[in-house]
Structure formats: structure tokens, C-alpha cells
Enzyme design. Structure first.
Site, PDB file in Angstrom:
ATOM      1  N   VAL A  52       8.608  -5.485 -12.249  1.00 23.51           N
ATOM      2  CA  VAL A  52       8.328  -4.520 -11.174  1.00 23.51           C
ATOM      3  C   VAL A  52       7.468  -5.146 -10.077  1.00 23.51           C
ATOM      4  CG1 VAL A  52       7.173  -2.336 -10.646  1.00 23.51           C
ATOM      5  CG2 VAL A  52       8.588  -2.508 -12.666  1.00 23.51           C
ATOM      6  N   ASP A  53       6.456  -5.914 -10.466  1.00 26.78           N
ATOM      7  CA  ASP A  53       5.530  -6.395  -9.433  1.00 26.78           C
ATOM      8  C   ASP A  53       5.904  -7.768  -8.867  1.00 26.78           C
ATOM      9  OD1 ASP A  53       4.682  -8.293 -11.190  1.00 26.78           O
ATOM     10  OD2 ASP A  53       2.634  -7.592 -11.352  1.00 26.78           O
ATOM     11  N   ALA A  54       7.101  -8.256  -9.179  1.00 25.90           N
ATOM     12  CA  ALA A  54       7.498  -9.574  -8.657  1.00 25.90           C
ATOM     13  C   ALA A  54       7.692  -9.549  -7.148  1.00 25.90           C
ATOM     14  CB  ALA A  54       8.780 -10.039  -9.355  1.00 25.90           C
ATOM     15  N   GLU A  61      -3.416  -5.434 -14.930  1.00 22.38           N
ATOM     16  CA  GLU A  61      -2.494  -5.564 -13.794  1.00 22.38           C
ATOM     17  C   GLU A  61      -3.267  -5.638 -12.479  1.00 22.38           C
ATOM     18  OE1 GLU A  61       0.576  -6.159 -13.678  1.00 22.38           O
ATOM     19  OE2 GLU A  61       1.071  -5.700 -11.593  1.00 22.38           O
ATOM     20  N   LYS A  64      -4.767  -8.976 -12.218  1.00 23.83           N
ATOM     21  CA  LYS A  64      -3.728  -9.968 -11.926  1.00 23.83           C
ATOM     22  C   LYS A  64      -3.393  -9.968 -10.435  1.00 23.83           C
ATOM     23  CE  LYS A  64       1.156 -10.502 -12.543  1.00 23.83           C
ATOM     24  NZ  LYS A  64       2.347  -9.873 -13.100  1.00 23.83           N
TER      25      LYS A  64
END
Lengths: 78, 153
Positions: A57-59, B103, B106
Site C-alpha cells: 500500500v505505501d510503495a 509504519e 518508517k
């Protein structure tokens, strides 16, 4: 004027990417909470799957952040 | 001898359950191994691609490629360590909070690293840097499909 447009472009790249990531990670977290509450014995498995899917999702937002920061720090500044 | 079901209640969501973790063993270890294997492949690819670019194109594209790989790898290694060594495995809310926290860290770490590279390192070859960074993301997408993960079937 040109620098202002570049800063705007960088901000849009980062902001729109972050919006998509926020929606995706929010849905993912909600489903995780639901699944973990229904079957608590699966939480360890769900946690590692959550980690893998969160990477998917966060790519794109992360790539957007990189390109946006490149536009702001290198292209607009140089 | 029916299946034991757990009702979806606020208490379960808040404090977890006392059920025995039947699926904790093999499946979780296998997935942890998958994550470790993906990260190991990414580290090896970063090093080998950077070395190849340095030899073929010169020093600047070479170290830019290495920096792109490191910008991806350092936050991900941090997050993998946080996720794989988490303690509150029975409490779903605490687990989700830890996952979100890792997250956020990150993302913050990635931004700091990008900012540091773009302000301190000069010159930077953007195609090598973003090329390796995007390649690492693509490997992370492709690996679960190649490994035939259960949730993608």
C-alpha cells in the site's frame, strides 16, 4: 514563479500520494481489527500479513515522497 | 466437537482473548522467514546492482544507486524488526497500535533519509537512485506472488 510552481508540484505529488496511502492503510487497519477480534488466535499471522500488505500500500506514496522531495530540494533549489 | 467461535465484541477487540494460539507456530514462522528472505534478497540486489552500475557507469550513478537501496532498506529493516519481535500478540488493539507506530516511524525515516541525501550528497544521479528504490518496491510486490502467499490466491 517557476520555483513556486515546482514547489506546488512537489507538494501535490506528496499530498495526493499520502491521501491514497491514508485511505488504504485505514481500510487495512479496520479489517485487521475486525479479523483479530473475530479470531484472536490468528493475530500473529495477520500481523505478518499486515506488514506485507502495508508494504504494497505505501510503495507508491513513498516513491511520490521521494520524487516530491527531489523536486523541492534539488530541482527547485538548483 | 464443533468449532469454537469467538463473538465479535468490544471486549474481544479491547483485551484480546484467552484462546490458545493454534495457528501461531508454523504459519507465522514461515511468514517471518518469507519477510527475512525478501529483505535478504533486497540487500544482495542493492549491493550487486550498485557495484554493477559503479563499474559500468561510474562512481556517481553507483553510489546514487546504493543510496536509493539504503533509503528503502533501512526503514524497512527497522519496521520488520518491530513487527517480527512484537510482544503484545494477543491484544488486537495493542498490536494494531504497534503496527501503525512502526509504519509512521518508517515513513518519517524514509523522508529524513531522502531529505538528508538530497541536501548533503552532491551530485546525485536521480535515475539510479529512484531506479533502485522503485526496483526494491517492485520486488516487495512480486515476492508474495512468487512465494504463492495464501492471501493472494
Amino acid at each position: 514563479m517557476e520555483a513556486a510552481l515546482l514547489y506546488l508540484a512537489g507538494a501535490l505529488v506528496m499530498g495526493l500520494g499520502a491521501t491514497g496511502a491514508a485511505i488504504g492503510i485505514g481500510i487495512l487497519g479496520g479489517k485487521f481489527l475486525e479479523g483479530g477480534a473475530r479470531q484472536p488466535e490468528l493475530i500473529p499471522m495477520l500481523r505478518t500479513q499486515f506488514f506485507i500488505v502495508m508494504g504494497l500500500v505505501d510503495a507508491i506514496p513513498m516513491i511520490g515522497v521521494g520524487i516530491g522531495m527531489y523536486i523541492m530540494f534539488v530541482v527547485a533549489a538548483g | 466437537m464443533g468449532l469454537r467461535t469467538v463473538k465479535f465484541t468490544a471486549r474481544n477487540a479491547r483485551v484480546g482473548s484467552n484462546l490458545k494460539p493454534q495457528f501461531r507456530g508454523k504459519t507465522t514462522r514461515r511468514q517471518a522467514r518469507l519477510i527475512q528472505r525478501i529483505l535478504a534478497v533486497q540487500v544482495l540486489l542493492t549491493l550487486s546492482i550498485s557495484a554493477a552500475i559503479a563499474v559500468l557507469k561510474g562512481a556517481v550513478p553507483g553510489y546514487s544507486a546504493l543510496l536509493g537501496g539504503l533509503i528503502y532498506l533501512l526503514p524497512n529493516l527497522y519496521q520488520a524488526k518491530q513487527v517480527l519481535t512484537a510482544r503484545h500478540s494477543d491484544n488486537v488493539r495493542q498490536t494494531l497500535r504497534d503496527l501503525y507506530k512502526s509504519e509512521i516511524w518508517k515513513m518519517a525515516l524514509t523522508m529524513v533519509l531522502f531529505g538528508t541525501v538530497f541536501t548533503l550528497v552532491e551530485p546525485v544521479e536521480p535515475f539510479s537512485l529512484f531506479g533502485v528504490f522503485i526496483l526494491m518496491q517492485v520486488i516487495a510486490w512480486a515476492a508474495p506472488v512468487i512465494q504463492n502467499q495464501q492471501f493472494l490466491r
